[in-house]
Write a protein that holds these residues in place. Structure first.
Motif, PDB file in Angstrom:
ATOM      1  N   LEU A  99     100.943  61.005 -41.046  1.00  0.00           N
ATOM      2  CA  LEU A  99     100.396  60.428 -39.876  1.00  0.00           C
ATOM      3  C   LEU A  99      99.035  60.837 -39.310  1.00  0.00           C
ATOM      4  CD1 LEU A  99     103.945  60.140 -38.089  1.00  0.00           C
ATOM      5  CD2 LEU A  99     102.770  58.455 -39.684  1.00  0.00           C
ATOM      6  N   LYS A 100      98.569  60.094 -38.498  1.00  0.00           N
ATOM      7  CA  LYS A 100      97.367  60.371 -37.943  1.00  0.00           C
ATOM      8  C   LYS A 100      97.710  61.719 -37.071  1.00  0.00           C
ATOM      9  CE  LYS A 100      96.182  55.546 -36.914  1.00  0.00           C
ATOM     10  NZ  LYS A 100      94.934  55.255 -37.375  1.00  0.00           N
ATOM     11  N   PRO A 101      96.481  62.504 -36.760  1.00  0.00           N
ATOM     12  CA  PRO A 101      96.461  63.441 -35.621  1.00  0.00           C
ATOM     13  C   PRO A 101      97.277  63.119 -34.377  1.00  0.00           C
ATOM     14  CG  PRO A 101      94.558  63.759 -36.814  1.00  0.00           C
ATOM     15  CD  PRO A 101      95.143  62.507 -37.126  1.00  0.00           C
ATOM     16  N   THR A 102      97.290  61.942 -33.939  1.00  0.00           N
ATOM     17  CA  THR A 102      97.623  61.448 -32.715  1.00  0.00           C
ATOM     18  C   THR A 102      99.076  60.983 -32.873  1.00  0.00           C
ATOM     19  OG1 THR A 102      96.756  59.144 -33.271  1.00  0.00           O
ATOM     20  CG2 THR A 102      95.409  60.634 -31.610  1.00  0.00           C
ATOM     21  N   GLY A 103      99.581  60.721 -34.248  1.00  0.00           N
ATOM     22  CA  GLY A 103     100.879  60.327 -34.464  1.00  0.00           C
ATOM     23  C   GLY A 103     101.148  58.990 -34.571  1.00  0.00           C
ATOM     24  N   GLY A 104     100.317  58.303 -34.193  1.00  0.00           N
ATOM     25  CA  GLY A 104     100.346  56.540 -34.150  1.00  0.00           C
ATOM     26  C   GLY A 104      99.818  56.112 -35.561  1.00  0.00           C
ATOM     27  N   GLY A 105     100.629  55.985 -36.532  1.00  0.00           N
ATOM     28  CA  GLY A 105     100.184  55.283 -37.521  1.00  0.00           C
ATOM     29  C   GLY A 105      99.776  56.122 -38.791  1.00  0.00           C
ATOM     30  N   LYS A 106      99.690  55.419 -40.111  1.00  0.00           N
ATOM     31  CA  LYS A 106      99.271  56.126 -41.189  1.00  0.00           C
ATOM     32  C   LYS A 106      97.513  56.966 -41.090  1.00  0.00           C
ATOM     33  CE  LYS A 106      99.293  55.313 -46.070  1.00  0.00           C
ATOM     34  NZ  LYS A 106      99.540  54.203 -47.293  1.00  0.00           N
ATOM     35  N   LEU A 107      97.740  58.038 -41.625  1.00  0.00           N
ATOM     36  CA  LEU A 107      96.340  58.722 -41.800  1.00  0.00           C
ATOM     37  C   LEU A 107      95.426  57.836 -42.632  1.00  0.00           C
ATOM     38  CD1 LEU A 107      94.559  61.240 -40.901  1.00  0.00           C
ATOM     39  CD2 LEU A 107      95.841  62.341 -43.273  1.00  0.00           C
ATOM     40  N   SER A 108      94.065  57.446 -42.224  1.00  0.00           N
ATOM     41  CA  SER A 108      93.088  56.912 -42.967  1.00  0.00           C
ATOM     42  C   SER A 108      91.898  57.599 -43.012  1.00  0.00           C
ATOM     43  CB  SER A 108      93.186  55.506 -42.169  1.00  0.00           C
ATOM     44  OG  SER A 108      92.440  55.665 -41.301  1.00  0.00           O
ATOM     45  N   LYS A 109      91.054  56.998 -43.860  1.00  0.00           N
ATOM     46  CA  LYS A 109      89.810  57.651 -43.818  1.00  0.00           C
ATOM     47  C   LYS A 109      88.919  57.401 -42.574  1.00  0.00           C
ATOM     48  CE  LYS A 109      85.243  57.022 -46.262  1.00  0.00           C
ATOM     49  NZ  LYS A 109      84.497  56.605 -45.229  1.00  0.00           N
ATOM     50  N   ARG A 110      89.340  56.182 -41.930  1.00  0.00           N
ATOM     51  CA  ARG A 110      88.408  56.078 -40.653  1.00  0.00           C
ATOM     52  C   ARG A 110      89.095  57.166 -39.507  1.00  0.00           C
ATOM     53  NH1 ARG A 110      89.826  50.131 -38.663  1.00  0.00           N
ATOM     54  NH2 ARG A 110      88.732  49.905 -40.591  1.00  0.00           N
ATOM     55  N   ASP A 111      90.196  57.658 -39.520  1.00  0.00           N
ATOM     56  CA  ASP A 111      90.674  58.765 -38.694  1.00  0.00           C
ATOM     57  C   ASP A 111      89.891  59.934 -38.982  1.00  0.00           C
ATOM     58  OD1 ASP A 111      92.645  57.149 -37.583  1.00  0.00           O
ATOM     59  OD2 ASP A 111      94.131  57.567 -39.422  1.00  0.00           O
ATOM     60  N   GLY A 112      89.663  60.302 -40.211  1.00  0.00           N
ATOM     61  CA  GLY A 112      88.661  61.538 -40.644  1.00  0.00           C
ATOM     62  C   GLY A 112      87.462  61.287 -40.188  1.00  0.00           C
ATOM     63  N   ASP A 113      86.703  60.080 -40.428  1.00  0.00           N
ATOM     64  CA  ASP A 113      85.418  59.914 -40.041  1.00  0.00           C
ATOM     65  C   ASP A 113      85.411  60.109 -38.587  1.00  0.00           C
ATOM     66  OD1 ASP A 113      84.842  59.305 -42.649  1.00  0.00           O
ATOM     67  OD2 ASP A 113      84.941  57.148 -42.501  1.00  0.00           O
ATOM     68  N   LYS A 114      86.280  59.600 -37.773  1.00  0.00           N
ATOM     69  CA  LYS A 114      86.018  59.551 -36.182  1.00  0.00           C
ATOM     70  C   LYS A 114      86.197  61.163 -35.767  1.00  0.00           C
ATOM     71  CE  LYS A 114      89.329  57.342 -33.987  1.00  0.00           C
ATOM     72  NZ  LYS A 114      90.222  56.113 -33.209  1.00  0.00           N
ATOM     73  N   MET A 115      87.284  61.668 -36.386  1.00  0.00           N
ATOM     74  CA  MET A 115      87.592  62.847 -35.944  1.00  0.00           C
ATOM     75  C   MET A 115      87.170  63.968 -36.543  1.00  0.00           C
ATOM     76  SD  MET A 115      91.634  62.039 -34.831  1.00  0.00           S
ATOM     77  CE  MET A 115      91.923  63.717 -34.029  1.00  0.00           C
ATOM     78  N   GLY A 116      86.222  63.839 -37.721  1.00  0.00           N
ATOM     79  CA  GLY A 116      85.589  64.914 -38.266  1.00  0.00           C
ATOM     80  C   GLY A 116      86.201  65.663 -39.492  1.00  0.00           C
ATOM     81  N   PHE A 117      86.988  65.140 -40.135  1.00  0.00           N
ATOM     82  CA  PHE A 117      87.621  65.937 -41.220  1.00  0.00           C
ATOM     83  C   PHE A 117      87.892  65.085 -42.431  1.00  0.00           C
ATOM     84  CE2 PHE A 117      91.104  64.177 -38.590  1.00  0.00           C
ATOM     85  CZ  PHE A 117      91.506  63.297 -39.510  1.00  0.00           C
ATOM     86  N   PRO A 118      87.919  65.588 -43.710  1.00  0.00           N
ATOM     87  CA  PRO A 118      88.107  64.728 -44.820  1.00  0.00           C
ATOM     88  C   PRO A 118      89.457  64.322 -44.789  1.00  0.00           C
ATOM     89  CG  PRO A 118      87.705  67.115 -45.378  1.00  0.00           C
ATOM     90  CD  PRO A 118      87.845  66.979 -44.070  1.00  0.00           C
ATOM     91  N   VAL A 119      90.012  63.327 -45.856  1.00  0.00           N
ATOM     92  CA  VAL A 119      90.985  62.880 -46.098  1.00  0.00           C
ATOM     93  C   VAL A 119      91.126  62.748 -47.657  1.00  0.00           C
ATOM     94  CG1 VAL A 119      91.633  61.492 -44.043  1.00  0.00           C
ATOM     95  CG2 VAL A 119      90.518  60.192 -45.902  1.00  0.00           C
ATOM     96  N   PHE A 120      90.306  63.233 -48.367  1.00  0.00           N
ATOM     97  CA  PHE A 120      90.350  63.256 -49.858  1.00  0.00           C
ATOM     98  C   PHE A 120      90.025  64.600 -50.313  1.00  0.00           C
ATOM     99  CE2 PHE A 120      88.099  59.012 -48.612  1.00  0.00           C
ATOM    100  CZ  PHE A 120      89.243  58.448 -48.904  1.00  0.00           C
ATOM    101  N   PRO A 121      90.775  64.779 -51.568  1.00  0.00           N
ATOM    102  CA  PRO A 121      90.461  66.267 -51.892  1.00  0.00           C
ATOM    103  C   PRO A 121      89.080  66.636 -52.292  1.00  0.00           C
ATOM    104  CG  PRO A 121      91.725  64.987 -53.340  1.00  0.00           C
ATOM    105  CD  PRO A 121      91.405  64.062 -52.429  1.00  0.00           C
ATOM    106  N   LEU A 122      88.117  65.808 -52.936  1.00  0.00           N
ATOM    107  CA  LEU A 122      86.860  66.015 -53.116  1.00  0.00           C
ATOM    108  C   LEU A 122      86.081  64.706 -52.808  1.00  0.00           C
ATOM    109  CD1 LEU A 122      87.747  66.290 -57.260  1.00  0.00           C
ATOM    110  CD2 LEU A 122      88.102  68.119 -55.485  1.00  0.00           C
ATOM    111  N   ARG A 123      84.729  65.322 -52.791  1.00  0.00           N
ATOM    112  CA  ARG A 123      83.988  64.248 -52.366  1.00  0.00           C
ATOM    113  C   ARG A 123      83.832  63.179 -53.263  1.00  0.00           C
ATOM    114  NH1 ARG A 123      78.018  63.772 -52.903  1.00  0.00           N
ATOM    115  NH2 ARG A 123      77.109  62.764 -51.026  1.00  0.00           N
ATOM    116  N   TRP A 124      83.724  62.007 -52.694  1.00  0.00           N
ATOM    117  CA  TRP A 124      83.733  60.646 -53.485  1.00  0.00           C
ATOM    118  C   TRP A 124      82.425  59.934 -53.171  1.00  0.00           C
ATOM    119  CZ3 TRP A 124      85.595  57.888 -57.186  1.00  0.00           C
ATOM    120  CH2 TRP A 124      85.662  56.428 -57.081  1.00  0.00           C
ATOM    121  N   VAL A 125      81.862  59.566 -54.353  1.00  0.00           N
ATOM    122  CA  VAL A 125      80.765  58.384 -54.400  1.00  0.00           C
ATOM    123  C   VAL A 125      81.053  57.174 -54.984  1.00  0.00           C
ATOM    124  CG1 VAL A 125      78.458  58.088 -54.759  1.00  0.00           C
ATOM    125  CG2 VAL A 125      79.140  60.468 -54.144  1.00  0.00           C
TER     126      VAL A 125
END
Length: 508
Positions: free
Chosen positions: A256-282
């Motif tokens: 879940l998202k750090p806020t608890g509401g819903g599934k953790l997504s890339k958008r959450d990471g972009d907004k809150m400043g953390f990665p959601v993938f193990p390695l950098r992706w291009v």
């Protein structure tokens, strides 16, 4: 004879591997190794429209970085090769046809356009269309058409799909190793597509059942998004005559998202400043996404953090090696409810692993970063610096920010510190201190500190004013480690040189 534990991680190469997918792989791996079993990587690439170049290699590199060793897979081979579904395509049709012959499935000739029109008509009447027992004998299916018409359509090259014939009003009793007993009535389920003639490939439902059976998978441990498909999968095993060797199922809770509401997504990471993938992706289009590896996380810290997102050992222990995780892991202690991701806790894990490494290990990791900054330093000096500052760092890269002044003399001076400490008699006191330092023969930390301390006390100078002014000349700021640790590391000549520079730039 007890069945050997065999689990599989079966991602689709449709983009970078989300950390939730890595956790699924990790739990499969831990369960297999705990029980003396095999961990299989199977690439489920039957959806050619969503295939993304580079994603398959990314999956394998991610698992390797995490230390999740594959026993059988695309690269490793094994007795059940091939392990890429697109290379197994000729296998699946026979099972789709077997289901038709046994009355458990049927041909459907509806075009996408026809189905869209039927759905729209139902919506216009305020209804929801479901392809199920209520409509399957009224549409263009082998249940409604004569055998001759079915053959004519197939021979004429019309596109068709095979749909599962969901029983009407039957209770399906299932067991999940995490969630317990689950019962679903089949009248609430629709007739899923199992095979498409258009690309001569199965859908996930048929392919994963067939492959799990042929690869002798004993346990299917996957995300909870597949829980609604479990009744169909149970019924497919039964329809194919494989109920006796059907794997046991376990559906993992969502991340879940750090806020608890819903599934953790890339958008959450972009907004809150953390990665959601193990390695950098291009992506093939050049879009990038951050990775834990490139952000400076240790793989052991990443794995340790992931393991505790949805599972708990039943003790207060938080730091686990992979071997310790294998020893402690059990599906019984996996949570039913979603696990909230905590970015700060992830940083804490990395700090613990950094602090646990030897000073020399960390120095070895810091040296390449120093070279990138144009600094050539020897291992001995770097190790001494690491020993001084390691406990303040979360990442190896932090050590540069904490210690750059120990490698390069300050080029400027903190304005606030200068205004506070470079005033009054302090510049003259620092000029006098320079001569005291120049006269010290044994420039060790302990000796220099004793002499300077006695000198300040004897002259009744304010200790804080003198020492903070002194620090400003060495660091360029009014914070940092012990002044005499700094003096010993940079040496007597450099200490005097920095005082001279400060006197010249800031004035006496």
């Amino acid at each position: 004879m007890e069945r050997k534990v065999r689990v599989r991680f079966a991602p689709s190469p449709t983009g970078p591997l989300h950390m939730g997918g890595v956790r699924t792989a990790l739990y499969n791996y831990l369960f297999a190794k705990k029980n003396g079993g095999d961990f299989i990587l199977r690439i489920e690439d039957t959806d050619s429209h969503r295939f993304v170049p580079g994603a398959e290699d990314y999956i394998m590199e991610s698992l390797a970085w995490c230390g999740i060793a594959i026993d059988e897979g695309v690269r490793e081979g094994g007795p059940h090769a091939p392990y890429r579904q697109s290379e197994r395509r000729e296998i699946y049709l026979q099972y789709a046809l077997q289901l038709i012959d046994s009355g458990h499935a049927y041909y459907a000739f509806d075009t996408p356009e026809e189905l869209a029109a039927i759905r729209s008509a139902a919506e216009a009447e305020g209804k929801t269309f479901a392809y199920d027992f209520r409509v399957r004998e009224k549409l263009a299916t082998s249940l409604a058409l004569s055998p001759e018409e079915v053959r004519r359509r197939i021979d004429a090259g019309e596109q068709w799909v095979v749909r599962f014939r969901m029983p009407e009003n039957e209770e399906v009793h299932m067991h999940d190793l995490i969630r317990g007993d689950v019962t679903v009535n089949t009248s609430t389920l629709d007739d899923k597509v199992l095979y498409k003639s258009a690309d001569a490939l199965p859908t996930y439902h048929l392919a994963n059942i067939v492959d799990d059976h042929l690869m002798e998978i004993s346990h299917v441990i996957r995300g909870e998004e597949w829980l609604p498909s479990l009744p169909l999968h149970y019924l497919l095993y039964r329809a194919l005559g494989w109920s006796d060797t059907q794997p046991q199922f376990a559906h993992l809770p969502l991340l879940l998202k750090p806020t608890g509401g819903g599934k953790l997504s890339k958008r959450d990471g972009d907004k809150m400043g953390f990665p959601v993938f193990p390695l950098r992706w291009v992506s093939p289009e050049g879009e990038t996404a951050r990775g834990y590896r490139e952000d400076g996380y240790f793989p052991e810290a990443f794995v340790n953090m992931l393991a505790l997102l949805g599972w708990n050992p039943g003790t207060e222990q938080e730091i686990f090696s992979m071997d310790e995780l294998i020893e402690a892991f059990s599906l019984e202690r996996v949570s039913k409810s979603g696990a909230r991701f905590n970015p700060e806790k992830t940083r804490w894990f990395n700090a613990q692993y950094l602090h646990a490494k030897t000073d020399e290990e960390v120095a070895g990791l810091l040296l390449p970063l120093l070279r990138k900054k144009g600094v050539e330093a020897d291992l001995a000096k770097t190790t001494r610096i690491v020993a001084l500052l390691k406990e303040r760092a979360t990442f190896v890269s932090d050590l540069w920010d904490l210690s750059s002044f120990l490698f390069i003399a300050p080029q400027e001076y903190d304005a606030k510190g200068t205004a506070k400490f470079w005033k009054g008699e302090n510049p003259a006191r620092i000029a006098a201190l320079r001569e005291v330092l120049a006269g010290i023969g044994d420039f060790t930390k302990e000796n220099a500190e004793r002499i300077v301390h006695d000198w300040i006390v004897a002259r009744e100078y304010p200790m804080g004013q003198v020492m903070n002014s002194f620090r400003l000349t060495l660091v360029g700021a009014s914070s940092g480690p012990s002044i005499f640790d700094i003096c010993e590391i940079i040496g007597k000549e450099e200490t005097l040189r920095r005082i001279d520079t400060a006197l010249e730039k800031l004035g006496r």
